[in-house]
Design an enzyme around this catalytic site. Structure first.
Site, short mmCIF file in Angstrom:
data_model
loop_
_atom_site.label_atom_id
_atom_site.label_comp_id
_atom_site.label_asym_id
_atom_site.label_seq_id
_atom_site.Cartn_x
_atom_site.Cartn_y
_atom_site.Cartn_z
N CYS A 45 -4.36 -2.34 -3.08
CA CYS A 45 -3.36 -1.62 -2.28
C CYS A 45 -2.29 -0.94 -3.12
CB CYS A 45 -2.71 -2.57 -1.28
SG CYS A 45 -3.90 -3.37 -0.18
N HIS A 94 3.35 0.93 1.16
CA HIS A 94 1.99 0.58 1.57
C HIS A 94 2.06 -0.04 2.95
CE1 HIS A 94 -1.78 -1.39 2.01
NE2 HIS A 94 -1.31 -2.59 1.71
N ASN A 152 -3.98 -1.74 7.98
CA ASN A 152 -3.88 -1.73 6.52
C ASN A 152 -5.11 -1.03 5.95
OD1 ASN A 152 -3.95 -2.33 3.78
ND2 ASN A 152 -3.30 -4.45 4.02
#
Length: 402
Positions: free
Chosen positions: A178, A328, A358
């Site tokens: 990520c 993020h 996500n």
């Protein structure tokens, strides 16, 4: 004076002290990094000829100029299939309220057998080139930030081919989960400032749905698939759009978030005399994502604001100077906690987590592209962005759009 790498010595700030490491209460470490922006140089169209009467027969050392980089185009793409919280409640013990209250997520997109991550990344890259009005043949590097390539050896070359780049520009993958997109931005800046590249596509794309245990309500509710891209372009140093960055890793935290390799099948014994054992090796694959949510949450809420504050300090800025905070998109509670720590009001926080979940390395460029196309982010706006996740790896960058 230029060194062997093309950097000009006097323009690179020296370290006033050795990096200072300190251990956090949970066992994670942080370190002070080199401060201030670094302007690098590259050759300007070859060398000068010797002046008349000069006894040297060789050409003079090529002239060097300072270079910067800027973000000039963005694009994104996502799968057609949308999976809502209500859809998930039909396969695991959960419901829309339980998911949305704890994560902020309501929907996510998931790749089906008819789609590929490489195609999504290519579409996002094309959109970024169109916005920047740059031809694919003018691209001289493609960086694919992903932890889920569709080929063990990387997907970037396939994207380069799909874009129709006829000059065979360098293309390679960056694996940093990520945090990947932030690392991709910094890598692109280094290639431009020190390597003479002019147009670099930085793509963040992941399909973590392929590595999710869809019977585990703790993880299957979180992840979605998508791709986002930006074009990073060379410019004069005075127009530089990457003000500072701060990057870290801590392998000790790997136990909290991982998808480790596993062995499949049975041992294939060679011969019967016992002279060769465990050969050939078993075939391998990766496990589903395993996560300690509480520890990851604590890590993010502690390390991300520290990293952003460090990057802002290197740039000589503070939270009041930035126009947007773009993190993020992992969990809305993390986003809110970091914004509160940095004293950034919610109206200056970019979030599309509710719609996509996500999406790992895709989350930052996806949210950025939507904000640009929606008129939120305008040319000249300053953005504090940060990625964080498996590794554990985290990092931040202070950038200007346009």
């Amino acid at each position: 004076m230029a060194n062997a790498y093309g950097f000009v010595g006097h323009s690179v700030p020296t370290m006033k002290r050795a990096a200072q490491f300190q251990q956090m209460g949970s066992g994670f470490c942080s370190a002070d990094s080199i401060s201030k922006r670094v302007f690098c140089c590259s050759v300007v169209q070859g060398a000068d000829k010797p002046a008349s009467g000069d006894s040297r027969t060789e050409y003079r050392t090529p002239r060097l100029v300072s270079r910067g980089c800027k973000l000039v185009g963005s694009g994104s793409a996502m799968p057609a299939l949308q999976v809502s919280n209500d859809d998930l409640s039909k396969i695991v013990d959960t419901n829309d309220e339980w998911i949305s209250v704890r994560t902020g997520i309501r929907n996510r997109r998931v790749l089906t057998g008819k789609e590929s991550l490489t195609n999504l990344a290519t579409v996002a890259a094309r959109k970024a080139l169109e916005m920047a009005q740059v031809d694919a043949n003018d691209v001289d590097m493609v960086l694919m930030c992903t932890s889920t390539p569709e080929d063990l050896f990387g997907s970037a070359p396939q994207i380069q081919k799909a874009l129709g780049c006829k000059k065979n520009p360098l293309a390679y993958d960056i694996t940093a989960a990520c945090s990947g997109f932030v690392l991709g931005l910094v890598s692109a800046a280094c290639h431009i400032r020190g390597g003479g590249f002019n147009n670099i596509l930085v793509i963040g794309a992941d399909s973590l749905s392929r590595y999710v245990d869809w019977t585990d309500r703790g993880t299957c509710i979180l992840f979605g698939d998508a791709a986002g891209a930006v074009l990073v372009q060379s410019c004069d140093a005075e127009e530089d759009g990457l003000f500072a960055f701060d990057l870290h890793s801590d392998g000790d935290g790997q136990r909290h978030l991982k998808a480790a390799i596993t062995e499949n099948g049975i041992d294939h014994a060679v011969g019967s005399n016992g002279s060769v054992s465990d050969f050939p090796p078993r075939s391998s694959s990766y496990s589903c994502i395993q996560m300690n949510g509480k520890e990851v949450f604590r890590f993010a809420c502690r390390c991300v604001p520290q990293s952003i504050e460090s990057a802002l300090g290197k740039a000589g800025l503070n939270g009041s100077n930035i126009d947007w905070l773009l993190l993020h998109q992992a969990n809305q509670r993390i986003i809110d906690a970091v914004a509160t720590r940095l004293e950034v009001p919610q109206e200056r926080v970019i979030s599309n987590l509710a719609n996509y979940g996500n999406t790992s390395a895709a989350s930052i460029p996806l949210a950025l592209d939507e904000a640009v196309r929606g008129g939120k982010v305008k040319a000249g706006h300053l953005i504090a962005t940060a990625g964080f996740g498996a590794g554990l790896t985290w990092g931040s960058a202070i950038v200007r759009w346009g």
